[in-house]
Enzyme design. Structure first.
Site, PDB file in Angstrom:
ATOM      1  N   LYS A  35       0.841  -1.206   0.000  1.00 37.22           N
ATOM      2  CA  LYS A  35       0.000   0.000   0.000  1.00 37.22           C
ATOM      3  C   LYS A  35       0.874   1.254   0.000  1.00 37.22           C
ATOM      4  CE  LYS A  35      -0.373  -0.152   5.056  1.00 37.22           C
ATOM      5  NZ  LYS A  35      -1.264  -0.451   6.194  1.00 37.22           N
ATOM      6  N   ARG A 131     -10.922   0.290  14.495  1.00 32.38           N
ATOM      7  CA  ARG A 131     -10.946   1.269  13.395  1.00 32.38           C
ATOM      8  C   ARG A 131     -11.649   0.682  12.175  1.00 32.38           C
ATOM      9  NH1 ARG A 131      -4.774   1.409  10.777  1.00 32.38           N
ATOM     10  NH2 ARG A 131      -4.920  -0.644   9.839  1.00 32.38           N
ATOM     11  N   HIS A 160      -6.344  -7.192  12.963  1.00 32.25           N
ATOM     12  CA  HIS A 160      -5.144  -6.357  12.964  1.00 32.25           C
ATOM     13  C   HIS A 160      -4.802  -6.011  14.405  1.00 32.25           C
ATOM     14  CE1 HIS A 160      -2.122  -3.998  11.023  1.00 32.25           C
ATOM     15  NE2 HIS A 160      -2.626  -2.821  11.326  1.00 32.25           N
ATOM     16  N   ARG A 211       1.401 -10.787   7.193  1.00 30.62           N
ATOM     17  CA  ARG A 211       0.962  -9.628   6.399  1.00 30.62           C
ATOM     18  C   ARG A 211       1.885  -8.427   6.663  1.00 30.62           C
ATOM     19  NH1 ARG A 211      -4.149  -9.403   8.814  1.00 30.62           N
ATOM     20  NH2 ARG A 211      -3.485  -7.459   9.767  1.00 30.62           N
ATOM     21  N   TYR A 253      14.725  31.624   6.419  1.00 31.04           N
ATOM     22  CA  TYR A 253      13.582  32.351   7.000  1.00 31.04           C
ATOM     23  C   TYR A 253      13.682  32.441   8.518  1.00 31.04           C
ATOM     24  CZ  TYR A 253      11.332  31.648   2.488  1.00 31.04           C
ATOM     25  OH  TYR A 253      11.036  31.647   1.165  1.00 31.04           O
ATOM     26  N   CYS A 300      13.381  24.737   4.182  1.00 27.42           N
ATOM     27  CA  CYS A 300      12.412  25.493   3.374  1.00 27.42           C
ATOM     28  C   CYS A 300      11.702  24.551   2.406  1.00 27.42           C
ATOM     29  CB  CYS A 300      13.120  26.596   2.608  1.00 27.42           C
ATOM     30  SG  CYS A 300      14.120  27.649   3.658  1.00 27.42           S
ATOM     31  N   MET A 301      10.848  25.114   1.549  1.00 27.14           N
ATOM     32  CA  MET A 301      10.097  24.266   0.620  1.00 27.14           C
ATOM     33  C   MET A 301      11.025  23.536  -0.361  1.00 27.14           C
ATOM     34  SD  MET A 301       7.038  25.228  -2.018  1.00 27.14           S
ATOM     35  CE  MET A 301       5.979  25.945  -0.777  1.00 27.14           C
ATOM     36  N   ASP A 302      12.056  24.231  -0.834  1.00 29.56           N
ATOM     37  CA  ASP A 302      12.873  23.667  -1.913  1.00 29.56           C
ATOM     38  C   ASP A 302      14.316  23.391  -1.535  1.00 29.56           C
ATOM     39  OD1 ASP A 302      10.646  24.193  -3.744  1.00 29.56           O
ATOM     40  OD2 ASP A 302      11.158  26.278  -3.313  1.00 29.56           O
TER      41      ASP A 302
HETATM   42  C1  LIG Z   1      -0.463  -1.488   6.904  1.00 30.06           C
HETATM   43  C2  LIG Z   1      -1.041  -2.752   7.382  1.00 30.06           C
HETATM   44  C3  LIG Z   1      -0.224  -3.885   7.556  1.00 30.06           C
HETATM   45  C4  LIG Z   1       1.289  -3.833   7.466  1.00 30.06           C
HETATM   46  O1  LIG Z   1       1.805  -3.229   8.627  1.00 30.06           O
HETATM   47  P1  LIG Z   1       3.393  -3.097   8.888  1.00 30.06           P
HETATM   48  O2  LIG Z   1       3.498  -2.565  10.247  1.00 30.06           O
HETATM   49  O3  LIG Z   1       3.899  -2.146   7.849  1.00 30.06           O
HETATM   50  O4  LIG Z   1       3.971  -4.443   8.706  1.00 30.06           O
HETATM   51  C5  LIG Z   1      -0.838  -5.072   7.858  1.00 30.06           C
HETATM   52  N1  LIG Z   1      -2.177  -5.151   7.998  1.00 30.06           N
HETATM   53  C6  LIG Z   1      -2.994  -4.076   7.873  1.00 30.06           C
HETATM   54  C7  LIG Z   1      -4.459  -4.225   8.063  1.00 30.06           C
HETATM   55  C8  LIG Z   1      -2.454  -2.837   7.568  1.00 30.06           C
HETATM   56  O5  LIG Z   1      -3.252  -1.778   7.458  1.00 30.06           O
END
Ligand SMILES: *Cc1c(COP(=O)(O)O)cnc(C)c1O
Length: 368
Positions: A35, A131, A160, A211, A253, A300-302
């Site tokens: 992701k 969540r 999770h 995961r 700045y 700064c920004m850049d």
């Molecule tokens: C992002 C996420 C993970 C991976 O988590 P890490 O800490 O990067 O290994 C696994 N499961 C769910 C549901 C997540 O949102």
């Protein structure tokens, strides 16, 4: 190589090494979390690299799943968060595996899914993260209700963990116990729980698949380091200007830095517009000619300004390392995160669109 003002180098072989090390460590299936553009490492090249190792990919959004499909990735792609009924068409069209969290979405999906090839889904059970997911006390009823939908097939069950990266693992046990009450009635569905922290440190959370995200990219989420991971990302920028300022002169700045004596300074072509944290103003360090040099004044920004030593051999166009190694010196993303008051996840995913990405080895892999 053409000139790039700032760029990251992504070591794809390091990511493959990390995935293989994780598979050896757990002996379980690997759901590779890619992701947020693979935590800033490039979702498509990372997924192509992990194709032989990963059993499944996981993303956060339907759009991220479509990006993988359009690049020719054919492995299962799990969407970790519940989707909206308006997205069922795209989910079916691109053969994505959605997470089901509510009945309304499930029935909408069932409307459009194929009769001959039901859409596989995973059910997220909320065991305490609070969540997303189906309430654990309603999960069994929800699962039996899903059985009445002809075109939806529950392939997996997951939860999770909220505190796997903490020293105190007592709430991990609470969540695993809560999950067990649902799993007592599980008949052969794929169960997965472990993020990186649990993959590394909580064997009883491994179930059928793990995961992990962060650890694939070579970063440890906590102090436990049971396997050797290789960081995959180096972030570089260039010197844009070198000068000497008199004692008492300020920099950038607000003139928040004042030169205590005549001082050599260099401007580095990196700023918060590139995702380099502004909170590193006056406290960050970068590598120049293999040495650590402090950021003075505001980011700064850049651009940002660093203090040089009189003997430093520095010219305009020279490479500066923000994250990674240069000579014998190294700045880890953990260090940047700590100084900036955040976590490595945020530093990596904030690396901006102006930062060119270079993959090593170069990818031109069209078989999936
Ligand atoms: C992002 C996420 C993970 C991976 O988590 P890490 O800490 O990067 O290994 C696994 N499961 C769910 C549901 C997540 O949102």
């Amino acid at each position: 190589m053409p000139y790039f003002r700032t760029y990251t180098e992504i070591d794809l072989l390091a990511i493959k090494h990390n995935a293989e090390a994780i598979k050896r460590h757990t002996g379980k299936q690997l759901i590779a979390v890619v992701k947020a553009d693979a935590y800033g490492h490039g979702a498509v090249p990372v997924a192509e690299t992990l194709r032989p190792v990963a059993d499944m990919f996981a993303v956060a959004t339907v759009e991220e799943g479509i990006e993988l499909r359009q690049a020719g990735i054919r492995k299962p792609v799990l969407i970790l968060f519940s989707c909206l009924p308006a997205q069922v068409g795209q989910i079916v069209e691109f053969s994505l595996t959605p997470t089901i969290g509510d009945w309304e979405f499930a029935t909408a999906l069932n409307e459009v899914a194929s009769e001959t090839a039901p859409t596989k889904v995973h059910v997220n059970v909320n065991t305490g993260m609070n969540r997303s997911g189906v309430c654990r006390t309603e999960a069994l009823q929800f699962l039996s209700r899903l059985k009445t939908l002809q075109r939806v097939e529950v392939e997996g069950l997951f939860t999770h963990l909220a505190t796997a990266d903490e020293v105190d693992k007592s709430f991990v046990s609470v969540q695993l116990k809560r999950l067990a009450s649902v799993l007592a009635y599980n008949n052969g569905k794929m169960v997965h729980v472990a993020n990186s922290a649990a993959t590394l440190a909580v064997p009883e959370s491994h179930f059928d698949a793990v995961r992990p995200g962060l650890s694939l990219y070579g970063i440890y989420p906590a102090a436990e380091k049971p396997i050797s991971l290789k960081p995959a990302l180096t972030w570089k920028a260039r010197i844009g200007w070198v000068s000497t300022i008199s004692k008492g002169e300020g920099v950038n700045y607000g003139l928040t830095y004042k030169a205590p004596y005549q001082t050599r300074v260099a401007m580095v072509q990196i700023g918060y517009g590139d995702g380099y944290p502004r909170s590193l103003s006056g406290i960050g360090e970068v590598l120049i000619d293999g040495m650590r040099r402090p950021i003075i004044g505001r980011v700064c920004m850049d651009v940002s300004v660093v203090q040089l030593e009189p003997s430093d051999k520095v010219s305009v166009g020279d490479e500066v390392v923000l994250i990674g190694k240069q000579g014998d010196a190294e700045i880890m993303v953990d260090e940047i995160a700590q100084r900036a008051g955040t976590i490595p996840y945020e530093i990596l995913t904030q690396i901006g669109a102006r930062v060119k990405r270079i993959f090593r080895p170069v990818t031109h892999n069209n078989e999936h």
